[in-house]
Design a protein around this motif. Structure first.
Motif, PDB file in Angstrom:
ATOM      1  N   GLU A 115      36.894 -23.769 -36.740  1.00  0.00           N
ATOM      2  CA  GLU A 115      37.693 -23.417 -38.056  1.00  0.00           C
ATOM      3  C   GLU A 115      39.214 -23.129 -38.075  1.00  0.00           C
ATOM      4  O   GLU A 115      40.089 -23.786 -38.547  1.00  0.00           O
ATOM      5  N   GLN A 116      39.454 -22.419 -36.773  1.00  0.00           N
ATOM      6  CA  GLN A 116      40.950 -22.373 -36.415  1.00  0.00           C
ATOM      7  C   GLN A 116      41.387 -23.596 -36.101  1.00  0.00           C
ATOM      8  O   GLN A 116      42.590 -24.009 -36.509  1.00  0.00           O
ATOM      9  N   ASP A 172      42.122  -9.714 -39.301  1.00  0.00           N
ATOM     10  CA  ASP A 172      41.195 -10.253 -40.076  1.00  0.00           C
ATOM     11  C   ASP A 172      40.714 -11.564 -39.655  1.00  0.00           C
ATOM     12  O   ASP A 172      39.631 -12.278 -39.874  1.00  0.00           O
ATOM     13  N   ASP A 173      41.843 -12.280 -39.353  1.00  0.00           N
ATOM     14  CA  ASP A 173      41.869 -13.901 -39.391  1.00  0.00           C
ATOM     15  C   ASP A 173      40.918 -14.236 -38.147  1.00  0.00           C
ATOM     16  O   ASP A 173      40.483 -15.542 -37.895  1.00  0.00           O
ATOM     17  N   LEU A 174      40.699 -13.401 -37.148  1.00  0.00           N
ATOM     18  CA  LEU A 174      39.919 -13.739 -35.967  1.00  0.00           C
ATOM     19  C   LEU A 174      38.271 -13.983 -36.314  1.00  0.00           C
ATOM     20  O   LEU A 174      37.644 -14.320 -35.555  1.00  0.00           O
ATOM     21  N   THR A 175      38.032 -13.889 -37.807  1.00  0.00           N
ATOM     22  CA  THR A 175      36.617 -13.853 -38.205  1.00  0.00           C
ATOM     23  C   THR A 175      36.273 -15.425 -38.253  1.00  0.00           C
ATOM     24  O   THR A 175      35.154 -15.853 -38.119  1.00  0.00           O
ATOM     25  N   LEU A 176      37.393 -16.236 -38.350  1.00  0.00           N
ATOM     26  CA  LEU A 176      37.265 -17.482 -38.500  1.00  0.00           C
ATOM     27  C   LEU A 176      36.492 -18.283 -37.106  1.00  0.00           C
ATOM     28  O   LEU A 176      37.023 -17.640 -35.749  1.00  0.00           O
ATOM     29  N   SER A 177      35.881 -19.521 -36.996  1.00  0.00           N
ATOM     30  CA  SER A 177      35.338 -19.754 -35.800  1.00  0.00           C
ATOM     31  C   SER A 177      36.304 -20.581 -35.042  1.00  0.00           C
ATOM     32  O   SER A 177      37.230 -20.868 -35.553  1.00  0.00           O
TER      33      SER A 177
END
Length: 395
Positions: free
Chosen positions: A152-153, A144-149
């Motif tokens: 943002e990462q 789910d954390d791949l939704t960060l741009s």
């Protein structure tokens, strides 16, 4: 055990370095986000010992060997009760576990301990990046954390803690004291300050006749002196030695009390600071089981196991005087790749240390003699203490 893993399609993952470099691959182990200092280990074997070494706490470890996991995982090879790395990076995870000692697969082991990893990336390219730019912070993002741009990462990575100035001993040390009895002829008691100690270290000390008293890192000098040990040992461990001044002061108290001392890795750095030398952060550190080290007293080259990102700042040649009043000190070993100090020997007090890992269970075992040297030093000290001051006096 020979099994073929049921390789189901893995979700995508990305490794993000502090300098903005990105490497896309597949999730390996648990999914989610993990942060840490990214480092590379050059050993072709011993991945399980690496993963369970508490010294790797706070670090995302890249294996430079391309094929990882073929021998699976088993309980006897663990160096502690769990996997300590913050994250794990491999190129080609093995599809087959083929070893008679294997109890489970490596990827299953990573999932059990919730270690976020990534596979399917060019680990050579990442290693070259670290060698050029130095050790840096990084993050692995999957699920789910791949939704960060992308931005943002990168912001999450750059907001994470740096290893310089970081104290991690309290995270990896035992909470309670425990004892391993001596094997064979008893030599005495050794107090082991657990700063991230490995199981093999304790076994090797016990095998040389020591009752091994493993102490939590928050003990005081009084606690150690009340134990009245025949020797003191500081273990390996993670973090910046400059952030462990309390352990340095405890060591100084023990040295002033005349307690024989042996330190490994973090224990070498803390001895250096106790003697009055400084420590500094290496550009990308030494990690792996193939590091050449010269013994200055014999001229012998040992192939050794390493895991350190900091080193002692001491002159390689000649004899130095301890600014803290502990007499003469010499560098006993140094790394032939970059001349980094790999060992200290005190000439006026019973104390020595090495930066590398003579206890390396996965090998090499060139430096195993150091445990015998420690035992012999303690026996000599015991005999000296037992000899009356007027021994040999006929009057």
């Amino acid at each position: 055990m020979t099994t073929t893993s049921q390789f189901r399609p893995q979700p995508p993952a990305v490794l993000v370095l502090e300098d903005g470099t990105r490497f896309a691959g597949d999730a390996y182990g648990a999914t989610g986000t993990t942060l840490g200092e990214v480092v590379f280990a050059t050993g072709m074997t011993g991945y399980q010992e690496t993963l369970t070494d508490p010294s790797y706490a706070g670090q995302i470890v890249i294996m430079t060997a391309p094929h990882i996991g073929n021998t699976g995982a088993n309980t006897p090879d663990k160096e502690s009760s769990k996997i300590w790395v913050s994250g794990f990076v491999v190129r080609d995870p093995s599809r087959v576990v083929s070893n008679f000692r294997a109890e489970t697969s490596l990827d299953d082991e990573l999932e059990v301990d919730k270690i976020v990893g990534i596979s399917g990336i060019d680990t050579r390219a990442v290693t070259r990046r670290i060698r050029s730019g130095g050790a840096m912070r990084a993050g692995i993002f999957s699920g789910d954390d791949l939704t960060l741009s992308d931005s943002e990462q990168l912001e999450v990575v750059r907001a994470s803690a740096q290893m310089t100035g970081l104290s991690l001993s309290a995270e990896v040390s035992t909470r309670e004291k425990y004892i391993l009895p001596a094997e064979g002829v008893r030599v005495g008691t050794v107090a082991v300050l657990d700063l991230g100690v490995k199981t093999s270290t304790l076994r090797y000390l016990s095998a040389r006749g020591f009752d091994v008293h493993v102490l939590p890192e928050d003990v005081s000098s009084d606690d150690i002196l009340e134990l009245a040990p025949n020797a003191l040992f500081y273990s390996n461990g993670p973090g910046d030695p400059g952030a462990s001044e309390r352990h340095v002061e405890i060591l100084r108290d023990a040295l002033r009390a005349g307690i024989p001392y042996f330190g490994i890795c973090f224990g070498n750095q803390l001895l250096g600071r106790a003697l009055g030398f400084g420590t500094y952060k290496l550009p990308f550190g030494h990690r792996g089981i193939n590091q050449p080290v010269l013994d200055t007293s014999t001229g012998r080259v040992e192939i050794t196991a390493h895991n350190h990102g900091f080193a002692v700042d001491a002159p390689l040649e000649g004899i130095s005087e301890s600014s803290e009043g502990f007499g003469r000190v010499e560098v006993s070993h140094y790394d032939l790749n970059d001349n980094v100090v790999e060992g200290l020997n005190c000439l006026d007090i019973p104390a020595f240390s090495v930066q590398y890992h003579p206890e390396s269970a996965a090998g090499p075992h060139d430096a195993m003699y150091l445990f015998d040297r420690f035992r012999d030093m303690v026996i000599a000290r015991n005999n000296q203490s037992a000899t009356p001051n007027n021994a040999g006096d006929d009057n």
